[in-house]
Motif scaffolding. Structure first.
Motif, PDB file in Angstrom:
ATOM      1  N   UNK A 489       0.849  -1.185   0.000  1.00  0.00           N
ATOM      2  CA  UNK A 489       0.000   0.000   0.000  1.00  0.00           C
ATOM      3  C   UNK A 489       0.884   1.234   0.000  1.00  0.00           C
ATOM      4  N   UNK A 490       0.643   2.122  -0.936  1.00  0.00           N
ATOM      5  CA  UNK A 490       1.497   3.286  -1.111  1.00  0.00           C
ATOM      6  C   UNK A 490       0.686   4.551  -0.848  1.00  0.00           C
ATOM      7  N   UNK A 491       1.176   5.423   0.034  1.00  0.00           N
ATOM      8  CA  UNK A 491       0.441   6.674   0.270  1.00  0.00           C
ATOM      9  C   UNK A 491       0.582   7.619  -0.929  1.00  0.00           C
ATOM     10  N   UNK A 492      -0.511   8.254  -1.270  1.00  0.00           N
ATOM     11  CA  UNK A 492      -0.476   9.310  -2.286  1.00  0.00           C
ATOM     12  C   UNK A 492      -1.285  10.477  -1.736  1.00  0.00           C
ATOM     13  N   UNK A 493      -1.158  11.648  -2.330  1.00  0.00           N
ATOM     14  CA  UNK A 493      -1.906  12.803  -1.795  1.00  0.00           C
ATOM     15  C   UNK A 493      -3.413  12.624  -1.878  1.00  0.00           C
ATOM     16  N   UNK A 494      -3.887  11.679  -2.658  1.00  0.00           N
ATOM     17  CA  UNK A 494      -5.337  11.485  -2.738  1.00  0.00           C
ATOM     18  C   UNK A 494      -5.764  10.149  -2.138  1.00  0.00           C
ATOM     19  N   UNK A 495      -4.898   9.537  -1.352  1.00  0.00           N
ATOM     20  CA  UNK A 495      -5.285   8.307  -0.670  1.00  0.00           C
ATOM     21  C   UNK A 495      -4.263   7.202  -0.852  1.00  0.00           C
ATOM     22  N   UNK A 496      -4.521   6.088  -0.172  1.00  0.00           N
ATOM     23  CA  UNK A 496      -3.634   4.938  -0.303  1.00  0.00           C
ATOM     24  C   UNK A 496      -3.877   4.243  -1.636  1.00  0.00           C
ATOM     25  N   UNK A 497      -2.796   3.853  -2.287  1.00  0.00           N
ATOM     26  CA  UNK A 497      -2.894   3.095  -3.528  1.00  0.00           C
ATOM     27  C   UNK A 497      -2.494   1.659  -3.222  1.00  0.00           C
ATOM     28  N   UNK A 498      -3.397   0.731  -3.472  1.00  0.00           N
ATOM     29  CA  UNK A 498      -3.074  -0.682  -3.266  1.00  0.00           C
ATOM     30  C   UNK A 498      -2.396  -1.202  -4.514  1.00  0.00           C
ATOM     31  N   UNK A 499      -1.261  -1.808  -4.336  1.00  0.00           N
ATOM     32  CA  UNK A 499      -0.425  -2.191  -5.464  1.00  0.00           C
ATOM     33  C   UNK A 499      -0.162  -3.696  -5.428  1.00  0.00           C
ATOM     34  N   UNK A 500      -0.589  -4.366  -6.472  1.00  0.00           N
ATOM     35  CA  UNK A 500      -0.491  -5.833  -6.532  1.00  0.00           C
ATOM     36  C   UNK A 500       0.374  -6.226  -7.724  1.00  0.00           C
ATOM     37  N   UNK A 501       1.538  -6.787  -7.443  1.00  0.00           N
ATOM     38  CA  UNK A 501       2.404  -7.229  -8.529  1.00  0.00           C
ATOM     39  C   UNK A 501       2.007  -8.635  -8.959  1.00  0.00           C
ATOM     40  N   UNK A 502       1.869  -8.831 -10.278  1.00  0.00           N
ATOM     41  CA  UNK A 502       1.675 -10.144 -10.885  1.00  0.00           C
ATOM     42  C   UNK A 502       2.946 -10.394 -11.697  1.00  0.00           C
ATOM     43  N   UNK A 503       3.571 -11.546 -11.529  1.00  0.00           N
ATOM     44  CA  UNK A 503       4.856 -11.726 -12.208  1.00  0.00           C
ATOM     45  C   UNK A 503       5.084 -13.184 -12.560  1.00  0.00           C
ATOM     46  N   UNK A 504       5.994 -13.392 -13.499  1.00  0.00           N
ATOM     47  CA  UNK A 504       6.441 -14.748 -13.779  1.00  0.00           C
ATOM     48  C   UNK A 504       7.562 -15.089 -12.798  1.00  0.00           C
ATOM     49  N   UNK A 505       7.814 -16.385 -12.663  1.00  0.00           N
ATOM     50  CA  UNK A 505       8.845 -16.823 -11.726  1.00  0.00           C
ATOM     51  C   UNK A 505      10.203 -16.224 -12.052  1.00  0.00           C
ATOM     52  N   UNK A 506      10.508 -16.097 -13.345  1.00  0.00           N
ATOM     53  CA  UNK A 506      11.819 -15.563 -13.735  1.00  0.00           C
ATOM     54  C   UNK A 506      11.802 -14.043 -13.849  1.00  0.00           C
ATOM     55  N   UNK A 507      10.664 -13.427 -13.555  1.00  0.00           N
ATOM     56  CA  UNK A 507      10.503 -11.977 -13.587  1.00  0.00           C
ATOM     57  C   UNK A 507      10.665 -11.383 -14.994  1.00  0.00           C
ATOM     58  N   UNK A 508      10.552 -12.233 -16.027  1.00  0.00           N
ATOM     59  CA  UNK A 508      10.585 -11.702 -17.385  1.00  0.00           C
ATOM     60  C   UNK A 508       9.346 -10.849 -17.636  1.00  0.00           C
ATOM     61  N   UNK A 509       8.261 -11.188 -16.947  1.00  0.00           N
ATOM     62  CA  UNK A 509       7.070 -10.345 -17.011  1.00  0.00           C
ATOM     63  C   UNK A 509       6.721  -9.899 -15.607  1.00  0.00           C
TER      64      UNK A 509
END
Lengths: 634, 634
Positions: A489-509
Motif C-alpha cells: 500500500x502506497x500513500x499518495x496525496x489522494x489516498x492509499x494506492x493498493x499495489x499488486x504485482x503479478x509476475x512470472x517466476x523468472x521476472x521476465x514479465x
C-alpha cells in the motif's frame, strides 16, 4: 465437476442473478432465502425460470439456529422448518442448508443435538428433503466440520448429511485431510470460498472479505483434492460474501465466479495428479489420480508463463506528445504499419506501438461510462508465449472476452482478449532472439535491436477499477499464468494506492495492478510503462541531452536519501542532478526515473543492480506527490 | 487547550494541508516526514509558511526503529538522527517523535534501551531537540506506555520525554489512570485518536480505521482527564490514519478534525467536573475540577437533546407528486407561506414543508458535482430545542456552516446550519403542546393538530456520501446532542447499506444515517420520512381508500413472516392485504408500510407497540429489493 453458485454472491434481483448465472454457464444455483423472500416471483415462477435457463436448484439456504435449543424452541424451529420444506417442494428443491446454531443455542450436549437433528431429519424425510448440516466457523458449540460430521454419523438418517464449506474449515485452520475418510453418501454439499489471510474476527472476515477461488490465499486445490478423494461427486458451489461483488455488475461478477471454478477444477486435478505420483493402476501403468474418482475434473489447454513482453501499445488521438517523449527516451521510430494507423517505436527489445486512435474503446478504469479520454492511454499489451493458439484457447475457456484485431492478408493475426480493466491482451509468438516477426509489417526500416542499447520492458503499471481488482488477480493468474506477489500500500496525496504485482517466476514479465483511491478513479488516474536499461545514469544523461522533461524530484528527497543510506557524495549529487530515484535492499540496488505525464501515461526507466526484485516502493509516494502537484497546476 | 494535527491525517500536498489547518483554526501541526520529503518546499519555505499562517510546528515525526539494536546499527541510527535534527533546526522545530522499535529490534534489554536512548537524548541536547519516545501498540519489545515512561525516567535526561498516543494505549486496553502519576515535565507530547472497536490485528486497525474523537468508541474524555490531571499543558494533537479521510477534501476534513478537538475539550472538562464532584477548594466551596490544572479547557454553549422534530422539508421543482402522496397519507394542506414559495402540510404534529425550488443547492449525497436533481429530495429538518440561539451558537463554535434563511419582518427567523451531507438543520423553539408559532405565517387556515390523528415524525432517514459518514456522526453528536446507536448493515440488491441511528435518549428524535453502496451514491439513492401513528391498520385502510400507491410487498415475504412468527391467520391476511410489514422482538412489535417513491423521497408510516425500539431492520432488504425493481422498470 458440477458448478454452482449461491445467489448471495451477486448483485441485483433474483431474476437478474439467475439470468446472469445461466449466461456465465453455471450448472446450478443455491437460492439464498432473502433473495426469494424479497422477490415478486412465486416459487413456481422461480422453478420454471430455472428450468428454462437450464439451471438446477441445488440448495436452499440458510436455515439458522436450529440445534442445541430448549424443548419449546425446538417445537417452533420444527414448525419453521416444515414451512420451508413445503416451500422447497414448490420450488422443486430437495436440499436445505442448516447451519450450526450461533444465536439461540443454550445447551451444549451432543446427545441433545443428535436427538434434535434426528427429529429434523425425520421431518425432512417426510417431505423428501435432504438436510445438509454445516459447522459455521463461529458456531456456538459446533464450529468444526469433523464435529458436524460426527453428529451426522450419530444420527445416521438418510436425510441428514453434512455441508463442507472451505471458508469455515480453512479460516479456522482445520486440517482437511480427514475429509478423505468421510462416507461420501454423507457429504450432501460442498461450498468453496477463498479469502485473503486477514487477522480479524472470523464473522466479519466471512461476511465482507470472501473472494472467488484464486483471488485469495486459501489452499483450495488441496481442500478439493480431499473432497474428490472422499468420493464426493455433487455440486461444487460458490458462497462468497463480498462487499464489492455485491455492488458490481451482476453479469461481470457471474463470469468472474465461473472462471474461478474452472480454474479451481484444473488446480484440483493438478493437486490430485501431484499427490498420486507413484500410484499405479490395476494394469501396472501409472494412472492420473483424478481418473479414479467419481467426480470428473475437466482439463484446460496448458500454458507456461509468458517469456516476456512483446510490446506495449499506447492509444492517442494526438500522438505528438508521445512521439516527442519516446524520441527523447532514445526510442527509434521504425515506421508506420502498412495498413493500420499505428506507429512502431523501439529501444533495444522494448517495443512501443502508438495507435493513432482515441482510447475510447480501450482501457477505461472508471466505473461509469465516462466521456472518452482523447489523451494518450495504455490500450494493449503483447506477451510472448510458446503457442498463441493454445494460450488463446485457454483464455477463451476461462471466459476471457475475445477482442478482434482486423488483419489484412499476409499479416500476423494476433490472438487477443480483454482484461477486466479492458486493456487488450495479445498473445504473440516469442522468438529466442527477442525479435518479433510482425515488425516487418512496418514500413521504413525494420527494427534493429542489436544496434541500440539493451533495453526491455521491465514492468507495466495498470490502474484497476475498484470493482474489478480481485477479478483482475484471478484473470492474470488463470489466463496468463502470472503469480500474484504480496501486495503493498502506497500513500499518495489522494489516498492509499493498493499495489499488486503479478509476475512470472523468472521476472521476465512483471505487471503491476494498482487500485487507485476512489476519488482518483476518473480524474488524476495515471499508468506507466517502465523500461530496464544497463546503465541508468548514462541513459538519463542521454535523455537530458535530448531535452526530455523528467519528473522533478524535490531536494528534500535527496536529503532524506542521504540520511537513510549514507551515499557517496558524488553519487548522491549525480542522482539529484539527473532526478534519479534510488532504493536499496538486501538483494541489490534500484535506480529509476520518471518522465512527465502525457495524457494519462508516463514512462519510467530503471536499472536493477544485483538481485533487486522490487519497484522502488519507498519512492512511490514522491512520484505520486509530484504528479499530483503537476496536475493541480496544469 | 492547544490544538494540533498531524499532516498525515489529510489529503493533498504539504502546502494544501498547512493552509487547510490554518483555515480550520488549528494552533499547530505535526509534520509527517513523508509530507516534507515529497514536497518541493524547502524546510525554510515550510518554516516561513507556518509563521505566515499562524501555525506552530509542534512535532516532526516519525523517527522509527531506533532502540534495541546492535552496536553498528546504533551508529547508523545516530547518524540518521543527527541528519533529522539538523533538518529540524532549519524547520525551526524542537520536538521529534521516536517510536519504539518494531522492525530492527534484536535485543530485549531495558538496560540497553536506557543506554541507547540516553545517547540519543545527549545528541538531541547538542542540537536543542526534545525527543518524545512513544510505545507503539505493536512495538517489538516496548508496547506499553508505562514501559516507555519507565525508560524515560531511567534515562533521566532533559531532552528525553514520552509521547502519549490514545490509540496505542486504548487499543491495548491499558489502564489510563497511571498517567496521572507521571511527571508532567516528562510528557513531551499527547496525540489523540479515536477508533471503532474492531477485532483485528492492531497494526491494520491503526493504519486504516482510526477516526477523529467522537467518531469511534474509545473513552477519550477519560484519557484526556488523566492527562490534564497529570499537569500536562502542551499540544493535544490528532494523529489519524484513515483510508477515507486521506481521500477526502482537505479543507472539509480539517474542519471535521478541528470540531473533534473542540468537542473533546468540552467532554474532557465534563469528565473532570464529574470526577471531581465532592472535591472542595481551599475556601471550602466546591470547585470545578478543571480549574486547578495547567491546561485550560474552553467551554461551549450547553444544549440539551432536542425535544422532537419540528418539521421536515422536501424540495421539488415539480410539487404535484408530493402533494398527491401527502394528501393520500391524510395530510392536510395548511396553505402557502405569506412571502415564500413553500407549502405547509400537516398530520397531527407531523409537519412537512414543500419547498417549491429545485433541490440543486440542497442535499446532494454524491461525491462529485453531479447534475442538479430536479426531483423531490429532503432539503431541511427542523428540530425543537429549548433555545435556538444557544443551540446555534454552539453549532457555530463547532464550525457548523451557517445557512441563511431569508425572512421578512414579522416572520420567525430560523437559526440554521448545514449538516455534512448539506441537509439544512434548523433550530426551532419547541412548545409544550407540540405546536409551532411559525405556522401562522401560512395563509389559509392554521394547523389544527387536535382535529387530526395523533401523528408525529418518527424518524428521518438520510443518505450520506461515503466521504462524510464519520463526520456526520460527530456532527450530530456534538452540534445536536444526538447519541450514536450500534450500527447495522442491511443487504440491498446493489450492496450492503450501513445504517447508523442517531437518537435522543427518549427517542423523541431518531435520525438514521445510511451509507449507501458506492455504486448507488448518484443513481438509485433514496431517503425517507417516517410518521408514527397509533393505529397503522386503520391508517393504511384510510390511505388505500384515498388511492395511495403502497410499496408492493411480495407474497413470499408473508409466507416467511408466518414461518418465523406464526401469526394469527386473520392478522397475517390483513398485513398482506394492506402491504404492511411486521417485526417483533422482546420489547414489542412494529408495523409499517412504505409509499412509492417520488423523486428521491418516499414516506413510511409506522406503529410502535410496546417498547419496540427498532426500525424493522429484518424488513429493510425487502424494501430495498422492491424499490430497486421499480427503478429498473421505470
Amino acid at each position: 465437476m458440477r458448478t454452482g453458485i449461491a445467489t448471495v454472491c451477486l448483485s441485483g434481483t433474483l431474476k437478474e442473478k439467475m439470468q446472469a448465472c445461466a449466461i456465465a454457464g453455471f450448472d446450478g444455483i443455491e437460492i439464498f432465502e432473502q433473495d426469494l423472500v424479497t422477490s415478486p416471483l412465486t416459487p413456481e415462477d422461480v422453478r420454471k425460470m430455472a428450468a428454462d435457463l437450464g439451471l438446477t436448484l441445488d440448495l436452499y439456504q440458510p436455515f439458522r439456529d436450529f440445534d442445541s435449543v430448549s424443548e419449546d424452541l425446538l417445537v417452533a424451529n420444527l414448525r419453521r422448518a416444515e414451512a420451508k420444506f413445503k416451500l422447497m417442494a414448490r420450488l422443486g428443491m430437495d436440499t436445505v442448508l442448516v447451519c450450526s446454531n450461533v444465536a439461540t443455542a443454550s445447551i451444549d450436549s451432543d446427545d441433545l443435538r443428535v436427538e434434535q437433528l434426528g427429529q429434523l431429519a425425520a421431518l425432512a424425510g417426510d417431505h423428501g428433503v435432504k438436510v445438509a448440516y454445516e459447522a459455521l466457523a463461529w458456531g456456538k458449540y459446533v464450529n468444526d466440520y469433523e464435529h458436524a460430521h460426527k453428529l451426522v454419523e450419530a444420527v445416521d438418517h438418510p436425510n441428514l448429511g453434512t455441508c463442507l464449506d472451505s471458508f469455515h474449515i480453512l479460516s479456522r485452520n482445520w486440517d482437511t485431510a480427514p475429509i478423505e475418510a468421510f462416507n461420501p453418501e454423507k457429504i450432501f454439499f460442498v461450498q468453496v470460498a477463498d479469502a485473503p489471510k486477514l487477522s480479524m474476527d472470523v464473522l466479519s472476515w466471512s461476511r465482507h472479505y470472501r473472494v472467488f477461488p484464486g483471488e485469495g490465499q486459501f489452499e483450495l486445490a488441496k481442500f478439493m483434492g480431499h473432497v474428490v478423494r472422499a468420493g464426493y461427486s455433487g455440486p461444487v458451489s460458490l458462497e462468497i460474501f463480498n462487499d464489492v461483488f455485491r455492488q458490481s455488475d451482476v453479469e461481470r461478477t457471474a463470469v468472474d465466479a465461473m472462471r474461478s471454478l474452472i480454474w479451481l477444477e484444473e488446480q484440483s486435478a493438478k493437486w490430485l495428479d501431484a499427490a498420486s505420483t507413484g500410484a499405479t493402476g490395476a494394469d501396472g501403468t501409472q494412472a492420473p489420480g483424478r481418473r479414479r474418482y467419481p467426480m470428473e475434473l475437466a482439463t484446460l489447454p496448458q500454458v507456461a508463463e509468458p517469456a516476456g513482453y512483446n510490446f506495449a501499445e499506447v492509444r492517442a488521438a494526438d500522438t505528438q506528445g508521445l512521439e516527442t517523449v519516446l524520441g527523447q527516451l532514445g526510442f527509434e521510430f521504425n515506421g508506420r504499419h502498412r495498413t493500420k494507423d499505428v506507429q512502431l517505436w523501439s529501444l533495444g527489445h522494448a517495443r512501443v506501438i502508438i495507435n493513432e486512435a482515441a482510447p475510447a474503446d480501450g482501457h477505461d478504469p472508471s466505473a461509469d461510462a465516462s466521456p472518452a479520454i482523447a489523451a494518450p492511454a495504455i490500450g494493449a499489451l503483447g506477451f510472448d508465449v510458446a503457442s498463441p493458439v493454445i494460450a488463446a484457447a485457454r483464455a477463451q475457456q476461462l471466459k476471457a472476452p475475445a477482442v478482434p484485431r482486423k488483419s489484412q492478408a499476409n499479416e500476423e493475426v494476433f490472438q487477443g482478449f480483454a482484461a477486466p480493466d479492458s486493456t487488450e491482451i495479445f498473445l504473440c509468438q516469442g522468438t529466442s532472439d527477442g525479435t518479433a516477426a510482425w515488425t516487418s509489417e512496418f514500413g521504413e526500416g525494420l527494427e534493429n535491436p542489436a544496434a541500440g542499447p539493451a533495453a526491455v520492458i521491465d514492468h507495466v503499471n495498470l490502474a484497476q477499477p475498484w470493482q474489478h481488482f480481485d477479478e483482475a488477480v484471478l484473470f492474470y493468474t488463470s489466463a496468463l499464468a502470472l503469480e500474484p506477489q504480496p501486495f503493498a500500500e502506497v500513500p499518495s496525496p489522494t489516498g492509499l494506492v493498493r499495489s499488486q504485482v503479478m509476475a512470472t517466476g523468472d521476472r521476465a514479465v512483471r505487471l503491476v495492478l494498482n487500485l487507485a483511491p476512489l476519488n482518483q478513479q476518473r480524474k488524476t488516474y495515471q499508468e506507466h510503462i517502465a523500461f530496464a536499461v544497463d546503465d541508468l545514469v548514462a541513459t538519463a544523461r542521454d535523455c537530458r541531452a535530448r531535452g526530455l522533461e523528467f519528473l522533478q524530484i524535490p531536494a528534500n528527497y535527496y536529503e532524506d536519501l542521504d540520511a537513510r543510506f549514507g551515499l557517496a557524495p558524488d553519487f548522491l549529487a549525480t542522482l539529484q542532478a539527473l532526478n534519479l530515484l534510488y532504493d536499496r535492499d538486501a538483494d541489490g540496488e534500484f535506480l529509476h526515473f520518471y518522465t512527465a505525464t502525457v495524457g494519462s501515461v508516463f514512462f519510467e526507466m530503471v536499472e536493477r543492480r544485483g538481485a533487486y526484485d522490487g519497484y522502488g516502493a519507498p519512492n512511490a509516494p514522491v512520484r505520486h506527490a509530484v504528479q499530483y502537484d503537476h496536475l493541480q497546476h496544469r
